[in-house]
Design a protein around this motif. Sequence first.
Motif, PDB file in Angstrom:
ATOM      1  N   MET A  68      47.750 110.309  29.160  1.00 41.60           N
ATOM      2  CA  MET A  68      48.706 111.416  29.187  1.00 41.60           C
ATOM      3  C   MET A  68      48.243 112.597  30.039  1.00 41.60           C
ATOM      4  N   ASP A  69      47.016 112.577  30.523  1.00 43.87           N
ATOM      5  CA  ASP A  69      46.426 113.799  31.091  1.00 43.87           C
ATOM      6  C   ASP A  69      46.600 113.946  32.596  1.00 43.87           C
ATOM      7  N   PHE A  70      47.588 113.273  33.183  1.00 43.84           N
ATOM      8  CA  PHE A  70      47.798 113.366  34.626  1.00 43.84           C
ATOM      9  C   PHE A  70      49.266 113.110  34.939  1.00 43.84           C
ATOM     10  N   ASP A  71      49.652 113.478  36.161  1.00 35.77           N
ATOM     11  CA  ASP A  71      50.986 113.122  36.639  1.00 35.77           C
ATOM     12  C   ASP A  71      50.888 112.690  38.100  1.00 35.77           C
ATOM     13  N   GLU A  72      52.034 112.489  38.728  1.00 33.07           N
ATOM     14  CA  GLU A  72      52.050 111.967  40.100  1.00 33.07           C
ATOM     15  C   GLU A  72      51.382 112.907  41.091  1.00 33.07           C
ATOM     16  N   ARG A  73      51.439 114.207  40.848  1.00 34.60           N
ATOM     17  CA  ARG A  73      50.804 115.161  41.760  1.00 34.60           C
ATOM     18  C   ARG A  73      49.290 115.024  41.725  1.00 34.60           C
ATOM     19  N   ASN A  74      48.740 114.730  40.554  1.00 32.11           N
ATOM     20  CA  ASN A  74      47.305 114.512  40.456  1.00 32.11           C
ATOM     21  C   ASN A  74      46.865 113.300  41.277  1.00 32.11           C
ATOM     22  N   LEU A  75      47.669 112.240  41.263  1.00 32.07           N
ATOM     23  CA  LEU A  75      47.317 111.055  42.055  1.00 32.07           C
ATOM     24  C   LEU A  75      47.159 111.416  43.527  1.00 32.07           C
ATOM     25  N   VAL A  76      48.101 112.207  44.044  1.00 37.39           N
ATOM     26  CA  VAL A  76      48.019 112.633  45.437  1.00 37.39           C
ATOM     27  C   VAL A  76      46.780 113.489  45.671  1.00 37.39           C
ATOM     28  N   ASP A  77      46.537 114.428  44.762  1.00 34.49           N
ATOM     29  CA  ASP A  77      45.385 115.324  44.911  1.00 34.49           C
ATOM     30  C   ASP A  77      44.072 114.555  44.912  1.00 34.49           C
ATOM     31  N   TRP A  78      43.937 113.582  44.015  1.00 32.49           N
ATOM     32  CA  TRP A  78      42.695 112.809  43.937  1.00 32.49           C
ATOM     33  C   TRP A  78      42.501 111.963  45.194  1.00 32.49           C
ATOM     34  N   ALA A  79      43.593 111.401  45.714  1.00 30.30           N
ATOM     35  CA  ALA A  79      43.481 110.610  46.935  1.00 30.30           C
ATOM     36  C   ALA A  79      43.016 111.477  48.105  1.00 30.30           C
ATOM     37  N   LEU A  80      43.589 112.651  48.241  1.00 36.68           N
ATOM     38  CA  LEU A  80      43.199 113.549  49.327  1.00 36.68           C
ATOM     39  C   LEU A  80      41.757 114.018  49.165  1.00 36.68           C
ATOM     40  N   ALA A  81      41.379 114.372  47.945  1.00 33.15           N
ATOM     41  CA  ALA A  81      40.021 114.853  47.704  1.00 33.15           C
ATOM     42  C   ALA A  81      38.981 113.782  48.007  1.00 33.15           C
ATOM     43  N   ALA A  82      39.337 112.515  47.795  1.00 31.43           N
ATOM     44  CA  ALA A  82      38.399 111.422  48.072  1.00 31.43           C
ATOM     45  C   ALA A  82      38.244 111.165  49.565  1.00 31.43           C
ATOM     46  N   GLY A  83      39.179 111.680  50.377  1.00 28.48           N
ATOM     47  CA  GLY A  83      39.079 111.500  51.820  1.00 28.48           C
ATOM     48  C   GLY A  83      40.155 110.627  52.436  1.00 28.48           C
ATOM     49  N   PHE A  84      41.119 110.159  51.641  1.00 26.37           N
ATOM     50  CA  PHE A  84      42.159 109.294  52.177  1.00 26.37           C
ATOM     51  C   PHE A  84      43.125 110.076  53.058  1.00 26.37           C
ATOM     52  N   GLU A  85      43.749 109.348  53.980  1.00 24.24           N
ATOM     53  CA  GLU A  85      44.790 109.918  54.823  1.00 24.24           C
ATOM     54  C   GLU A  85      46.039 109.042  54.712  1.00 24.24           C
ATOM     55  N   ALA A  86      47.109 109.472  55.397  1.00 26.97           N
ATOM     56  CA  ALA A  86      48.379 108.729  55.367  1.00 26.97           C
ATOM     57  C   ALA A  86      48.793 108.423  53.927  1.00 26.97           C
ATOM     58  N   VAL A  87      48.683 109.430  53.067  1.00 28.05           N
ATOM     59  CA  VAL A  87      48.997 109.259  51.645  1.00 28.05           C
ATOM     60  C   VAL A  87      50.505 109.294  51.454  1.00 28.05           C
ATOM     61  N   GLU A  88      51.032 108.266  50.803  1.00 26.89           N
ATOM     62  CA  GLU A  88      52.464 108.199  50.487  1.00 26.89           C
ATOM     63  C   GLU A  88      52.628 107.893  49.006  1.00 26.89           C
ATOM     64  N   LEU A  89      53.593 108.562  48.383  1.00 29.91           N
ATOM     65  CA  LEU A  89      53.851 108.340  46.964  1.00 29.91           C
ATOM     66  C   LEU A  89      55.342 108.154  46.746  1.00 29.91           C
ATOM     67  N   ASP A  90      55.697 107.091  46.032  1.00 25.67           N
ATOM     68  CA  ASP A  90      57.071 106.831  45.623  1.00 25.67           C
ATOM     69  C   ASP A  90      57.150 107.041  44.116  1.00 25.67           C
ATOM     70  N   TYR A  91      57.947 108.012  43.716  1.00 28.21           N
ATOM     71  CA  TYR A  91      58.046 108.408  42.305  1.00 28.21           C
ATOM     72  C   TYR A  91      59.447 108.109  41.803  1.00 28.21           C
ATOM     73  N   ARG A  92      59.529 107.544  40.617  1.00 29.73           N
ATOM     74  CA  ARG A  92      60.828 107.242  40.024  1.00 29.73           C
ATOM     75  C   ARG A  92      60.842 107.738  38.584  1.00 29.73           C
ATOM     76  N   ALA A  93      61.873 108.497  38.245  1.00 27.61           N
ATOM     77  CA  ALA A  93      62.038 108.993  36.881  1.00 27.61           C
ATOM     78  C   ALA A  93      63.366 108.506  36.341  1.00 27.61           C
TER      79      ALA A  93
END
Length: 294
Positions: free
Chosen positions: A194-219
Amino acid sequence: MARDKWAQWLLTRRDGDSAGLRARNALDLAAFRDGVLEGAGLAADDVVLDVGCGTGLIGFGALDRLGPDGRVIFSDVSPDVLDECRRTADGDGRCSFVVASADDLVGIADASVDVVTLRSVLIYSERKAAAFAEFFRVLRPGGRISLFEPINGFAERLRPDDLFGLGDSPVNDVVAKVSDFHRSTTAETTRPMMDFDERNLVDWALAAGFEAVELDYRAQIDVPADPVGDWETLKRVAPNPLVPTYGEAIAAALTDDERERLDTYMTALAAAGTPTRRTMATAFLRARRPDRTR
């Protein structure tokens, strides 16, 4: 010999050991698998690391898309589910197996794989940022990550007591008691879910050094969904490996009269084939490790 909690859930408790419910769930699982694999952009000779592989949904799907020179490394914290994967692999030389957690991929060398895949794995990790750092470490320059995660806090915020997707019903009070039991008895073990959302996934990917980050979110909120089906089967289902089955929670949380009232209502609902309602959010994320050779 008893299987560990991960294998027990994947093999029986996830679907109440019901072939019918297993087949129904397989449709959703196939969609999640295909989304991850399409995001991975597999080449015929890729080395794929399937993190938290479970019984191999993603890994064996990847094998079907790879050529004879491609390989899949199945990794999981559970030796029991890796044994299931070995049985399924049946000696396929393109498969190897490693006991490791997402945040400590021990046994996987630096820059040794082309693709990292995972599905519903980070929800169990206390160290999600560290997991992204590990994914980055094991990928070769230009390697890709493709993952799927449910955003469980979404439904908990909007429909916290709508345990079975009933909406407003005559048994709201007893269903709420079952929900409260789940929260009060499993809050610590399920906190990472429960302690994360889709924005955290993007933030963690960027912080790790990834590029070309894309996220598809569905609610989805109160979207018509499958009927309850067989109520006795549903009571044998555990929504995740860390919590009791619905039946176990009902037995612990409700009085005899409350259980009878819930059973009567749910059995009638199942017999009528009344659709339930789905409230959930999901995210697919894909990204690339920069190619430093360019």
